[in-house]
Design a protein around this motif. Structure first.
Motif, short mmCIF file in Angstrom:
data_model
loop_
_atom_site.label_atom_id
_atom_site.label_comp_id
_atom_site.label_asym_id
_atom_site.label_seq_id
_atom_site.Cartn_x
_atom_site.Cartn_y
_atom_site.Cartn_z
N PHE A 142 0.80 -1.23 0.00
CA PHE A 142 0.00 0.00 0.00
C PHE A 142 0.84 1.28 0.00
CE2 PHE A 142 -4.21 -1.94 1.75
CZ PHE A 142 -4.30 -2.69 0.58
N PRO A 143 1.97 1.35 0.74
CA PRO A 143 2.79 2.59 0.64
C PRO A 143 3.22 2.90 -0.79
CG PRO A 143 3.46 1.31 2.55
CD PRO A 143 2.49 0.44 1.78
N GLU A 144 3.52 1.87 -1.56
CA GLU A 144 3.89 2.11 -2.96
C GLU A 144 2.69 2.60 -3.77
OE1 GLU A 144 5.63 -0.31 -6.86
OE2 GLU A 144 5.58 -1.30 -4.91
N ILE A 145 1.50 2.09 -3.47
CA ILE A 145 0.30 2.53 -4.17
C ILE A 145 0.06 4.01 -3.93
CG2 ILE A 145 -2.21 2.25 -4.32
CD1 ILE A 145 -0.68 -0.05 -5.52
N ARG A 146 0.32 4.47 -2.72
CA ARG A 146 0.07 5.88 -2.40
C ARG A 146 1.00 6.83 -3.16
NH1 ARG A 146 -1.11 3.73 2.90
NH2 ARG A 146 1.07 3.99 3.57
N ARG A 147 2.08 6.33 -3.71
CA ARG A 147 2.96 7.19 -4.50
C ARG A 147 2.41 7.47 -5.89
NH1 ARG A 147 7.14 4.38 -1.46
NH2 ARG A 147 7.39 2.74 -3.04
N MET A 148 1.35 6.75 -6.28
CA MET A 148 0.58 7.06 -7.50
C MET A 148 1.47 7.08 -8.76
SD MET A 148 -2.53 7.45 -6.30
CE MET A 148 -3.44 8.36 -7.55
N ARG A 149 2.31 6.07 -8.92
CA ARG A 149 3.18 6.01 -10.09
C ARG A 149 2.43 5.46 -11.30
NH1 ARG A 149 8.48 3.17 -7.28
NH2 ARG A 149 9.22 4.99 -6.11
N ALA A 150 2.63 6.09 -12.46
CA ALA A 150 2.14 5.59 -13.76
C ALA A 150 0.65 5.29 -13.74
CB ALA A 150 2.93 4.35 -14.17
N CYS A 190 6.77 0.05 -11.26
CA CYS A 190 6.08 -0.51 -10.10
C CYS A 190 6.51 -1.96 -9.88
CB CYS A 190 4.55 -0.48 -10.31
SG CYS A 190 3.90 1.10 -10.83
N SER A 191 6.30 -2.41 -8.65
CA SER A 191 6.53 -3.82 -8.33
C SER A 191 5.37 -4.66 -8.86
CB SER A 191 6.64 -4.00 -6.82
OG SER A 191 5.38 -3.77 -6.20
N PRO A 192 5.58 -5.98 -9.05
CA PRO A 192 4.47 -6.83 -9.48
C PRO A 192 3.27 -6.77 -8.52
CG PRO A 192 6.54 -7.98 -9.72
CD PRO A 192 6.85 -6.72 -8.99
N GLY A 193 3.54 -6.68 -7.23
CA GLY A 193 2.45 -6.59 -6.26
C GLY A 193 1.61 -5.34 -6.46
N ALA A 194 2.27 -4.21 -6.73
CA ALA A 194 1.54 -2.96 -6.96
C ALA A 194 0.69 -3.05 -8.22
CB ALA A 194 2.52 -1.80 -7.05
N ILE A 195 1.21 -3.72 -9.25
CA ILE A 195 0.45 -3.87 -10.49
C ILE A 195 -0.84 -4.65 -10.24
CG2 ILE A 195 0.48 -4.96 -12.77
CD1 ILE A 195 3.49 -4.30 -12.88
N VAL A 196 -0.75 -5.70 -9.42
CA VAL A 196 -1.95 -6.51 -9.13
C VAL A 196 -2.93 -5.71 -8.28
CG1 VAL A 196 -2.78 -8.56 -7.97
CG2 VAL A 196 -0.73 -8.68 -9.37
N VAL A 197 -2.43 -4.96 -7.29
CA VAL A 197 -3.33 -4.17 -6.44
C VAL A 197 -4.03 -3.10 -7.27
CG1 VAL A 197 -3.44 -2.58 -4.49
CG2 VAL A 197 -2.05 -4.64 -4.33
N TRP A 198 -3.29 -2.43 -8.15
CA TRP A 198 -3.92 -1.45 -9.03
C TRP A 198 -4.98 -2.12 -9.90
CZ3 TRP A 198 -4.47 3.44 -8.71
CH2 TRP A 198 -3.49 4.27 -8.14
#
Length: 312
Positions: free
Chosen positions: A69-77, A184-192
């Motif tokens: 979730f911290p990576e998601i909050r950075r709103m990349r791409a 992004c990390s693979p996890g962030a891609i799936v969460v998005w």
């Protein structure tokens, strides 16, 4: 999302044995997702099926994927995430229609044309070189499709065309994922994927909403967990096995689906599906093996075939 889900205890045996176990679990999960989706579609609309699959995925992410979730909050791409998931959501819609209308084995066999589309889109959008091996794989894949759908032998089922469109959509989605991995990390891609496709699914479902019977709830869980588990297990297998090993093993989904379709739904086992699917998979396999030989011998560079790991 292999970086966000704890793997628990290591599986017994060598990496090869572990990889084979993960691939077996992946194939079971893919079949479970398909059966769950088909069962839901017996009482719900296709759009509701997509919504409830994403809803179950949200609960799974909240339970085991909060570290990303911290990576998601950075709103990349974000624009690229949005474009990728619109394409992927549309492909899922067509694929699920195919699951409902076609024999399960036919859907999985046609889905294995996805590497052909990846090659095409990689050439058009990423300007990647197209090797002779890829051209041969594409030609062989096209031949396999002709064997499966058999144009001229009666009327081609339109649902087969929808599955091919879905495979093309998965191919385009995978090219976008390739770009996203630079941000992004693979996890962030799936969460998005879950965060974007859940509201898309809700909006679509509200246009064709039907009463939700309690009998559909277990199938929601099966389809939702199966979708995430399938790709998690396949990713684990790809960490331990080369693509040249994973591709032919993954093709076992076709006979597995045929057996499930025969016993669960009384679907006839069509040998043309196996013949055409075999042509498709052997065509893809020869391209992967050529890439491996080029890497070992130091021959002229052969562009690697993107691994057949489209998220559902």
């Amino acid at each position: 999302m292999t970086d966000t889900i704890p793997s628990g205890r290591a599986l017994p045996g060598s990496p090869v044995v572990q990889g084979l176990i993960w691939m077996g679990l992946s194939m079971v999960a893919f079949i479970a997702m398909s059966v769950g989706s088909r069962e839901m579609a017996g009482t719900l609309s296709i759009r509701q099926v997509l919504f409830f699959r994403a809803l179950v995925g949200l609960f799974v992410i909240l339970a085991v994927g909060r570290a990303v979730f911290p990576e998601i909050r950075r709103m990349r791409a974000v624009p690229l995430h949005l474009a990728r998931n619109i394409v992927h959501f549309t492909a899922q819609y067509f694929w699920t229609i195919g699951i409902v209308l076609l024999p399960l084995a036919s859907v999985f066999a046609l889905e294995f044309t996805m590497p052909i589309w990846v090659t095409l889109f990689a050439w058009l959008l990423l300007r990647e070189k197209v090797s002779r091996q890829r051209i041969l794989a594409t030609a062989g894949g096209f031949l396999g499709v002709l064997v499966i759908v058999r144009p001229g032998i009666g009327m081609i089922d339109p649902a087969a065309g929808l599955v091919l469109i879905a495979a093309a959509g998965y191919g385009l989605s995978l090219i976008m994922v390739k770009r996203l991995t630079g941000h992004c990390s693979p996890g962030a891609i799936v969460v998005w994927m879950i965060l974007i496709q859940l509201p898309l699914g809700l909006i679509a479902a509200l246009t064709d909403w039907r009463p939700v019977p309690m009998a559909a709830v277990p199938w929601m869980v099966v389809a939702g967990i199966g979708a995430l588990a399938a790709h998690f297990c396949q990713a684990q297998a790809l960490r331990r096995l080369e693509a040249s090993v994973v591709i032919p093993i993954d093709f076992l989904r076709v006979p597995m689906a045929a057996v499930v379709g025969f016993y669960a739904y009384g679907e006839a086992i069509d040998l043309w599906v196996f013949l055409g699917g075999g042509i498709i998979i052997l065509s893809n396999l020869q391209a992967v093996l050529a890439e491996r030989r080029g890497r070992i011998t130091g021959a002229a560079e052969v562009e690697p075939l993107v691994r057949p790991d489209p998220p559902r």
